[in-house]
Design a protein around this motif. Sequence first.
Motif, short mmCIF file in Angstrom:
data_model
loop_
_atom_site.label_atom_id
_atom_site.label_comp_id
_atom_site.label_asym_id
_atom_site.label_seq_id
_atom_site.Cartn_x
_atom_site.Cartn_y
_atom_site.Cartn_z
N GLU A 196 -53.58 -18.97 -24.63
CA GLU A 196 -53.68 -20.26 -23.93
C GLU A 196 -52.72 -21.28 -24.52
O GLU A 196 -52.09 -22.04 -23.79
CB GLU A 196 -55.12 -20.79 -23.96
CG GLU A 196 -55.31 -22.10 -23.23
CD GLU A 196 -54.90 -22.08 -21.75
OE1 GLU A 196 -54.55 -23.17 -21.23
OE2 GLU A 196 -54.91 -21.01 -21.11
N ARG B 184 -49.30 -20.44 -23.24
CA ARG B 184 -49.15 -20.82 -21.84
C ARG B 184 -48.93 -22.33 -21.72
O ARG B 184 -48.11 -22.79 -20.94
CB ARG B 184 -50.37 -20.40 -21.02
CG ARG B 184 -50.15 -20.54 -19.51
CD ARG B 184 -51.45 -20.62 -18.74
NE ARG B 184 -52.29 -21.74 -19.11
CZ ARG B 184 -52.05 -23.02 -18.78
NH1 ARG B 184 -51.00 -23.34 -18.08
NH2 ARG B 184 -52.89 -23.97 -19.15
N ARG B 185 -49.65 -23.11 -22.52
CA ARG B 185 -49.47 -24.57 -22.50
C ARG B 185 -48.07 -24.96 -22.97
O ARG B 185 -47.47 -25.89 -22.45
CB ARG B 185 -50.52 -25.26 -23.36
CG ARG B 185 -51.89 -25.27 -22.73
CD ARG B 185 -52.88 -25.91 -23.68
NE ARG B 185 -54.23 -25.76 -23.16
CZ ARG B 185 -55.06 -26.77 -22.97
NH1 ARG B 185 -54.70 -27.98 -23.26
NH2 ARG B 185 -56.27 -26.54 -22.50
N ALA C 190 -45.39 -23.10 -22.64
CA ALA C 190 -44.50 -22.75 -21.53
C ALA C 190 -44.63 -23.73 -20.38
O ALA C 190 -43.63 -24.09 -19.74
CB ALA C 190 -44.78 -21.32 -21.06
N ALA C 191 -45.84 -24.19 -20.12
CA ALA C 191 -46.05 -25.17 -19.04
C ALA C 191 -45.31 -26.47 -19.35
O ALA C 191 -44.71 -27.08 -18.46
CB ALA C 191 -47.55 -25.44 -18.84
N ARG D 88 -47.60 -13.99 -21.87
CA ARG D 88 -48.08 -15.11 -21.05
C ARG D 88 -47.03 -16.20 -20.95
O ARG D 88 -46.79 -16.75 -19.87
CB ARG D 88 -49.36 -15.72 -21.63
CG ARG D 88 -50.61 -14.86 -21.65
CD ARG D 88 -51.09 -14.34 -20.33
NE ARG D 88 -50.49 -13.11 -19.90
CZ ARG D 88 -50.69 -11.89 -20.42
NH1 ARG D 88 -51.49 -11.71 -21.42
NH2 ARG D 88 -50.08 -10.83 -19.92
N ALA D 89 -46.39 -16.54 -22.06
CA ALA D 89 -45.35 -17.57 -22.03
C ALA D 89 -44.19 -17.12 -21.15
O ALA D 89 -43.69 -17.89 -20.32
CB ALA D 89 -44.86 -17.87 -23.45
N GLU E 210 -44.24 -14.96 -18.66
CA GLU E 210 -44.66 -14.96 -17.26
C GLU E 210 -44.61 -16.36 -16.66
O GLU E 210 -44.14 -16.55 -15.54
CB GLU E 210 -46.08 -14.39 -17.13
CG GLU E 210 -46.16 -12.90 -17.40
CD GLU E 210 -47.58 -12.41 -17.64
OE1 GLU E 210 -48.54 -13.23 -17.59
OE2 GLU E 210 -47.75 -11.20 -17.90
N HIS E 211 -45.09 -17.34 -17.43
CA HIS E 211 -45.10 -18.72 -16.92
C HIS E 211 -43.67 -19.22 -16.71
O HIS E 211 -43.37 -19.85 -15.69
CB HIS E 211 -45.86 -19.64 -17.86
CG HIS E 211 -46.18 -20.96 -17.25
ND1 HIS E 211 -47.30 -21.17 -16.48
CD2 HIS E 211 -45.50 -22.13 -17.25
CE1 HIS E 211 -47.30 -22.42 -16.04
NE2 HIS E 211 -46.22 -23.02 -16.50
N GLU F 260 -42.21 -17.57 -13.60
CA GLU F 260 -42.76 -18.15 -12.37
C GLU F 260 -42.06 -19.45 -11.99
O GLU F 260 -42.02 -19.81 -10.82
CB GLU F 260 -44.26 -18.42 -12.53
CG GLU F 260 -45.11 -17.18 -12.55
CD GLU F 260 -46.56 -17.48 -12.95
OE1 GLU F 260 -46.93 -18.68 -13.07
OE2 GLU F 260 -47.31 -16.51 -13.15
N HIS F 261 -41.55 -20.15 -13.00
CA HIS F 261 -40.89 -21.44 -12.76
C HIS F 261 -39.37 -21.35 -12.90
O HIS F 261 -38.69 -22.38 -13.01
CB HIS F 261 -41.47 -22.50 -13.70
CG HIS F 261 -42.89 -22.80 -13.37
ND1 HIS F 261 -43.95 -22.07 -13.86
CD2 HIS F 261 -43.44 -23.74 -12.56
CE1 HIS F 261 -45.08 -22.54 -13.38
NE2 HIS F 261 -44.79 -23.56 -12.58
#
Length: 138
Positions: free
Chosen positions: A13, A16-17, A19-20, A65-66, A68-69, A72-73
């Motif tokens: 998580e 992912r944050r 990467a977001a 996860r990083a 993938e994020h 996606e962007h």
Amino acid sequence: MYRVLMAVDTDEERARRQAAYVASLPEASNAVEAIILFVFHDEGGDLPDELQPFKSALRIGSVRRAREHLEEHDVEYTILDESGDTVADILAEADRFDVDAIVLGGRKRSPVGKAIFGSVTQSVILETDRPVVLTGST
């Protein structure tokens, strides 16, 4: 190109944050390059040579996860892994790639916890002259 170093640990998580945050930067899909860094510690240090290729950051869930994020962007990225001292490796890779910022996933720790166990985040902030962004804890 705005280049950031995302030093991730095993927490999916937090990664992912991180990467977001990177994907939310202005013009991220056109003007940002992310370098995802995972530092292995002593685990696996005694692996036989024929098994060393399997010691890869891509086998770590948080790195996936990083990645993938960012995919996606449409954010350009590179994945690195190192073995050794987390703070020293973060600072060395930041210098090697001459990054514009270091993005870390912070977590809550008591003052006693910091004193006993140290804090990678605190050490990176104190030892670099680059901007450091903390994306918050879960």
